[in-house]
Design a protein around this motif. Structure first.
Motif, short mmCIF file in Angstrom:
data_model
loop_
_atom_site.label_atom_id
_atom_site.label_comp_id
_atom_site.label_asym_id
_atom_site.label_seq_id
_atom_site.Cartn_x
_atom_site.Cartn_y
_atom_site.Cartn_z
N GLN A 133 -0.02 4.27 0.16
CA GLN A 133 -0.60 5.31 1.02
C GLN A 133 -1.10 4.66 2.30
O GLN A 133 -1.84 3.68 2.27
N LYS A 148 -2.54 5.34 6.48
CA LYS A 148 -3.12 6.28 7.45
C LYS A 148 -2.14 6.53 8.58
O LYS A 148 -1.50 5.60 9.07
N LEU A 168 6.50 6.17 0.72
CA LEU A 168 5.05 6.03 0.95
C LEU A 168 4.50 7.33 1.44
O LEU A 168 5.21 8.17 2.00
N GLU A 169 3.22 7.52 1.21
CA GLU A 169 2.53 8.74 1.63
C GLU A 169 1.70 8.43 2.87
O GLU A 169 0.88 7.51 2.86
N VAL A 170 1.94 9.20 3.92
CA VAL A 170 1.19 9.04 5.16
C VAL A 170 0.14 10.15 5.20
O VAL A 170 0.47 11.35 5.06
N VAL A 171 -1.11 9.76 5.34
CA VAL A 171 -2.22 10.72 5.30
C VAL A 171 -2.95 10.73 6.66
O VAL A 171 -2.96 9.74 7.37
N ALA A 185 5.50 12.54 3.17
CA ALA A 185 6.22 11.47 2.48
C ALA A 185 7.26 10.86 3.42
O ALA A 185 8.08 11.57 4.00
N GLN A 196 0.85 -1.18 0.00
CA GLN A 196 0.00 0.00 0.00
C GLN A 196 0.89 1.24 0.00
O GLN A 196 1.56 1.50 1.00
N SER A 210 1.96 13.38 9.00
CA SER A 210 1.61 13.10 7.61
C SER A 210 2.70 13.63 6.69
O SER A 210 3.48 14.50 7.05
#
Length: 135
Positions: A41, A43, A131-134, A109, A39, A107
């Protein structure tokens, strides 16, 4: 008759050499393997689980039983390489999937850096995955 025996011996030697070459996993080379994020992205949160797959790029098959001996997660892609988080290896739940537990409380990169040894290969596989943390 002598030529026929020589030709048969040469053909057998060639067949044996080709068989060994086809069966030898070492011919793949360490550059033919890569980690991929399951994944890209995730959370933000405490106790976040990251999963990566390790594949042979030539065959597309998962690689089992690699030894991951170095791991790091930081915010280098956002210009903050000193902003790190603790990371712990978890047991695998699927063949070729490697899991990690970390605390991603910001949040943005993040970069997951991994180093591994693959059975039957010389050298070390090193990959950096972003990965992108949102929120």
């Amino acid at each position: 008759m002598k030529n026929l025996i020589s030709e048969c011996a040469a053909a057998a030697a060639l067949a044996a050499a080709l068989s060994l070459a086809a069966l030898s996993p070492a011919l793949a080379g360490i550059k033919d393997y890569e980690f991929q994020l399951v994944q890209p992205q995730i959370k933000m949160g405490d106790g976040t689980i990251l999963s990566v797959r390790l594949i042979n790029k030539r065959s597309g098959k998962p690689v089992l039983d690699a030894v991951i001996f170095a791991k790091r997660i930081d915010m280098a892609p956002d210009g903050m390489p000193t902003m790190t988080a603790p990371i712990e290896t978890l047991p695998s739940t699927k063949p070729g999937i490697y899991r990690f537990k970390t605390d991603l409380m910001t949040s943005g990169a993040w970069q997951l850096s991994l180093a591994a040894k693959i059975q039957g290969e010389t050298g070390t596989l090193e990959n950096k995955l972003v990965l992108e943390v949102v929120p």
